[in-house]
Design a protein around this motif. Structure first.
Motif, short mmCIF file in Angstrom:
data_model
loop_
_atom_site.label_atom_id
_atom_site.label_comp_id
_atom_site.label_asym_id
_atom_site.label_seq_id
_atom_site.Cartn_x
_atom_site.Cartn_y
_atom_site.Cartn_z
N SER A 179 0.83 -1.21 0.00
CA SER A 179 0.00 0.00 0.00
C SER A 179 0.86 1.26 0.00
O SER A 179 0.54 2.25 -0.66
N ALA A 180 1.98 1.21 0.72
CA ALA A 180 2.87 2.37 0.80
C ALA A 180 3.60 2.63 -0.52
O ALA A 180 3.88 3.78 -0.86
N TRP A 181 3.91 1.57 -1.27
CA TRP A 181 4.70 1.70 -2.49
C TRP A 181 3.87 1.73 -3.76
O TRP A 181 4.39 1.99 -4.84
N MET A 182 2.60 1.45 -3.69
CA MET A 182 1.79 1.21 -4.88
C MET A 182 1.81 2.34 -5.91
O MET A 182 1.72 2.07 -7.10
N ILE A 190 -10.58 -3.60 -12.43
CA ILE A 190 -11.69 -2.91 -11.78
C ILE A 190 -11.25 -2.36 -10.42
O ILE A 190 -10.58 -3.03 -9.64
N GLU A 191 -11.66 -1.14 -10.13
CA GLU A 191 -11.31 -0.47 -8.88
C GLU A 191 -11.98 -1.16 -7.68
O GLU A 191 -13.10 -1.64 -7.78
N TYR A 192 -11.27 -1.22 -6.56
CA TYR A 192 -11.79 -1.80 -5.32
C TYR A 192 -11.23 -1.03 -4.14
O TYR A 192 -10.26 -0.28 -4.27
N TYR A 203 -5.96 2.71 2.59
CA TYR A 203 -5.34 3.28 1.39
C TYR A 203 -6.37 4.04 0.56
O TYR A 203 -6.06 5.01 -0.08
N GLY A 204 -7.59 3.54 0.55
CA GLY A 204 -8.63 4.13 -0.28
C GLY A 204 -8.94 3.18 -1.43
O GLY A 204 -8.87 1.97 -1.28
N LYS A 263 -6.05 -9.31 -5.80
CA LYS A 263 -6.20 -7.99 -5.19
C LYS A 263 -5.17 -7.85 -4.07
O LYS A 263 -4.88 -8.82 -3.37
N VAL A 264 -4.67 -6.66 -3.88
CA VAL A 264 -3.69 -6.41 -2.82
C VAL A 264 -4.31 -6.66 -1.44
O VAL A 264 -3.62 -7.07 -0.51
N ASP A 265 -5.63 -6.49 -1.30
CA ASP A 265 -6.25 -6.71 0.01
C ASP A 265 -6.28 -8.18 0.42
O ASP A 265 -6.64 -8.49 1.55
N ARG A 266 -5.87 -9.10 -0.46
CA ARG A 266 -5.78 -10.53 -0.13
C ARG A 266 -4.40 -10.91 0.42
O ARG A 266 -4.15 -12.05 0.76
N ILE A 267 -3.50 -9.92 0.49
CA ILE A 267 -2.15 -10.17 0.98
C ILE A 267 -2.11 -9.98 2.48
O ILE A 267 -2.63 -9.01 3.01
#
Length: 180
Positions: free
Chosen positions: A57-60, A100-102, A107-108, A126-130
Motif C-alpha cells: 500500500s505504501a509503495w503502490m 476494476i477499482e476496489y 489506502y482508499g 487484489k492487494v487486500d488478499r495479501i
C-alpha cells in the motif's frame, strides 16, 4: 530435461544476472537438480523478500514499484476454513496490472492487482488478499513441495541475496529523494 528449470527472465532475454544467472538452463543442467535443491533459501531469507499488504500500500503509487516487487514473495489469504481459520499460500510476485477499482483498507480505492505465481499457475490477486503477517514454516514447506512437484525452480540463496541488494538500493534511493 525438466519442465520449468530455465530462468523465466533469461528466456525473455531480460535476465539482469546475464551469464551469472543462478537458475539452471536446459542446455546445462543435464537433468541434474541436486544444486537447485541443495541451495534452497531458508525460511528467513524468503521472509526478508516478503511483502506485506501494508508495504504494498505504501509503495503502490511509485512508478518503479512493479520492477522492485518482481521476485518478491507474498502470503496470500486463500480461503476461510471451517472453525474460523484461514488458509494461506506463498506466491512469487511476477508483476502488477490494473483492472476494476476496489477498496483497499485505509489506502482508499485502487485498481492495482498483483500477478502471482504458485507452482506452475499464474493468477491475478487484489492487494487486500495479501497478509500482513510473516510466512510460517508450514506455508514455506508447502510452497517448496509445490514448486518441486511442478518442476519450477525456487530461488537460490544467491538469487535471494541479489534481490535483497536490489531492494535495499531502491529504499536508499527513495530515502535520498525524500531528503532532497
Amino acid at each position: 530435461m525438466y519442465k520449468g528449470l530455465t530462468c523465466r527472465d533469461h528466456q525473455k532475454g531480460s535476465c539482469e544476472r546475464g551469464d551469472s544467472c543462478k537458475y539452471y538452463h536446459e542446455e546445462s543442467n543435464q537433468g541434474d537438480r541436486s544444486y537447485e535443491y541443495n541451495n534452497r533459501p531458508a525460511l528467513e531469507m524468503v521472509r526478508k523478500l516478503q511483502l506485506t499488504r501494508k508495504a504494498l500500500s505504501a509503495w503502490m503509487d511509485d512508478p518503479e514499484v512493479e520492477e522492485i516487487i518482481k521476485g518478491s514473495y507474498v502470503r496470500v489469504i486463500m480461503e476461510k476454513q471451517k472453525g474460523g481459520g484461514v488458509a494461506y499460500r506463498i506466491a512469487e510476485v511476477m508483476g502488477m496490472t490494473t483492472d476494476i477499482e476496489y477498496k483497499l483498507n485505509s489506502y482508499g480505492k485502487t485498481n492495482k492487482y498483483l500477478i502471482l505465481q504458485y507452482g506452475d499457475q499464474v493468477s491475478i490477486c487484489k492487494v487486500d488478499r495479501i497478509s500482513n503477517n510473516l510466512i510460517g514454516p508450514p506455508e514455506f514447506d508447502a510452497w517448496l513441495a509445490m514448486m518441486e512437484i511442478c518442476g519450477v525452480p525456487v530461488l537460490t540463496s544467491g538469487d535471494a541475496s541479489y534481490k535483497l541488494r536490489k531492494v535495499k538500493t531502491y529504499i536508499e534511493l527513495c530515502q535520498q529523494d525524500m531528503m532532497s
